[in-house]
Write an enzyme that holds these catalytic residues in place. Sequence first.
Site, PDB file in Angstrom:
ATOM      1  N   LYS A  53       0.842  -1.199   0.000  1.00 51.82           N
ATOM      2  CA  LYS A  53       0.000   0.000   0.000  1.00 51.82           C
ATOM      3  C   LYS A  53       0.876   1.248   0.000  1.00 51.82           C
ATOM      4  O   LYS A  53       0.626   2.203  -0.734  1.00 51.82           O
ATOM      5  CB  LYS A  53      -0.937  -0.026   1.221  1.00 51.82           C
ATOM      6  CG  LYS A  53      -2.061  -1.025   1.038  1.00 51.82           C
ATOM      7  CD  LYS A  53      -2.793  -1.385   2.304  1.00 51.82           C
ATOM      8  CE  LYS A  53      -3.758  -2.545   2.014  1.00 51.82           C
ATOM      9  NZ  LYS A  53      -4.271  -3.239   3.171  1.00 51.82           N
ATOM     10  N   GLN A  97      -4.962  -2.056   9.273  1.00 52.04           N
ATOM     11  CA  GLN A  97      -4.748  -3.388   8.698  1.00 52.04           C
ATOM     12  C   GLN A  97      -5.306  -4.460   9.643  1.00 52.04           C
ATOM     13  O   GLN A  97      -4.957  -4.504  10.814  1.00 52.04           O
ATOM     14  CB  GLN A  97      -3.239  -3.603   8.467  1.00 52.04           C
ATOM     15  CG  GLN A  97      -2.897  -4.857   7.718  1.00 52.04           C
ATOM     16  CD  GLN A  97      -3.410  -4.854   6.279  1.00 52.04           C
ATOM     17  OE1 GLN A  97      -3.253  -3.883   5.546  1.00 52.04           O
ATOM     18  NE2 GLN A  97      -4.035  -5.944   5.865  1.00 52.04           N
ATOM     19  N   ASP A 120     -11.641   1.833   3.719  1.00 56.27           N
ATOM     20  CA  ASP A 120     -11.819   0.378   3.646  1.00 56.27           C
ATOM     21  C   ASP A 120     -13.295   0.031   3.450  1.00 56.27           C
ATOM     22  O   ASP A 120     -13.634  -1.084   3.067  1.00 56.27           O
ATOM     23  CB  ASP A 120     -11.318  -0.262   4.954  1.00 56.27           C
ATOM     24  CG  ASP A 120     -10.310  -1.366   4.697  1.00 56.27           C
ATOM     25  OD1 ASP A 120     -10.131  -1.735   3.525  1.00 56.27           O
ATOM     26  OD2 ASP A 120      -9.713  -1.853   5.670  1.00 56.27           O
TER      27      ASP A 120
END
Length: 286
Positions: A53, A97, A120
Site C-alpha cells: 500500500k 490493517q 476500507d
Amino acid sequence: MSAQIIDGKKISDEIRGEILQEVTALKAKNVVPGLAVVLVGEDPASKVYVGSKEKTCQQLGIYSEVHRLDALTTESELLALINRLNEQSTINGILVQLPLPNHINEKAVIDAIRLDKDVDGFHPQSVGNLIIGDDSLLPCTPAGVIELIKRQGVDIAGKHAVVIGRSNIVGKPVANLLLREHATVTICHSRTTNMEQIAKQADILVVAIGKAKAIDSRYVKPGAIVIDVGVNRLPDGKLAGDVDFNDCLEAASYITPVPGGVGPMTITMLMKNTITAARRANGIEV
Ligand code: NAP
C-alpha cells in the site's frame, strides 16, 4: 470454446493510470490526497500488504503515513491514534490493517474511523449507505469485482448473479453491489442446500469461500462469468483460488485467474477511495 481470461493486473494498471491523472489534477488545485495505514504487530502477511500500500501510494503521488505499532499497543492507544488521524487535515483516508491482535476489539476500532475517511468501507454506516444506495466509500475488494466485470463491457443489469460466501468483507458487500447494478442476486453459504443447482443458474458467479479449488465446472453454467475472490496457499506453496480454474475454462465465457485476477484490484480500489475522499473533503466535483 475456452473462456476469456480477465487480466486483473492489466485492468488494475489501467485504473492506476487514471488515478495518476486525477492526482495530478488535484495537485494543480493544491490538494494532495493522503492515506494513513495503521499496522499493529508483526503479522508477516499484514506487513507485506502494508508495504504494498505504501509503495502504491508513492507510485501514484499520494501522500502516505504508515504507523507501525507494537503488538502490545493497547486499544485505547490505538483509538487515540485514530482520533488524531480523524482530525489530521493531510489525511483523507485511514486504513487499519486487519486482523488486529486479540486483545483489541476490532469493531470498536473500525467504528472509530471517521465516516468520510473510511477508505476500507467497513464502518457500519458505510455498509448501511451501500445497502440503501447513499454515497459511501465502497469496500475495496467487492468494488474491484464490479469494476472487473464492467470493464469487460458486461452489462450487469438483469443478469442472475450468484455469490458463494456471505462474509462481511466480501460476500455480503459484493452481493449488495451487484444488486445496486440491477442484477438478480442469490447468496449461497455453508448451509445452502443444492448449491450446485443454484450456482449453475448464474450468469455471473462470484466465489469467496476460502477453500482451494472447491468450485468446479459442475457449478458453472455454460457461458457464465466466473469471478474467483479466493486466495489459498497450497501445500506446495503456490496460490490457488476457490475455483478450479482449469476445470472451468471450457464452460465459462470469462474467468479470473488466481493470482492476477481480483487480487491486484484491492489496493487499486483503496487508492481510488482515497482520491474520492480527498475530492469530497475539498468540495471538488468529478
Ligand atoms: P470468510 O470470512 O471465511 O467467509 C467464507 C464464507 O464462505 C462464509 O460465508 C461461509 O459460509 C462460506 N463458505 C465456506 N465454505 C463454504 C462451502 N463449502 N460452500 C458454501 N459456502 C461456504 O472468508 P472471506 O474473508 O470472505 O474470504 C473468502 C476468500 O476470499 C478467502 O480465500 C480470502 O483469502 C479471499 N479474499 C481475497 C481478497 C483479495 O483478493 N484481495 C480479499 C479478501 C478475501 P458461512 O457464513 O455459512 O460460514
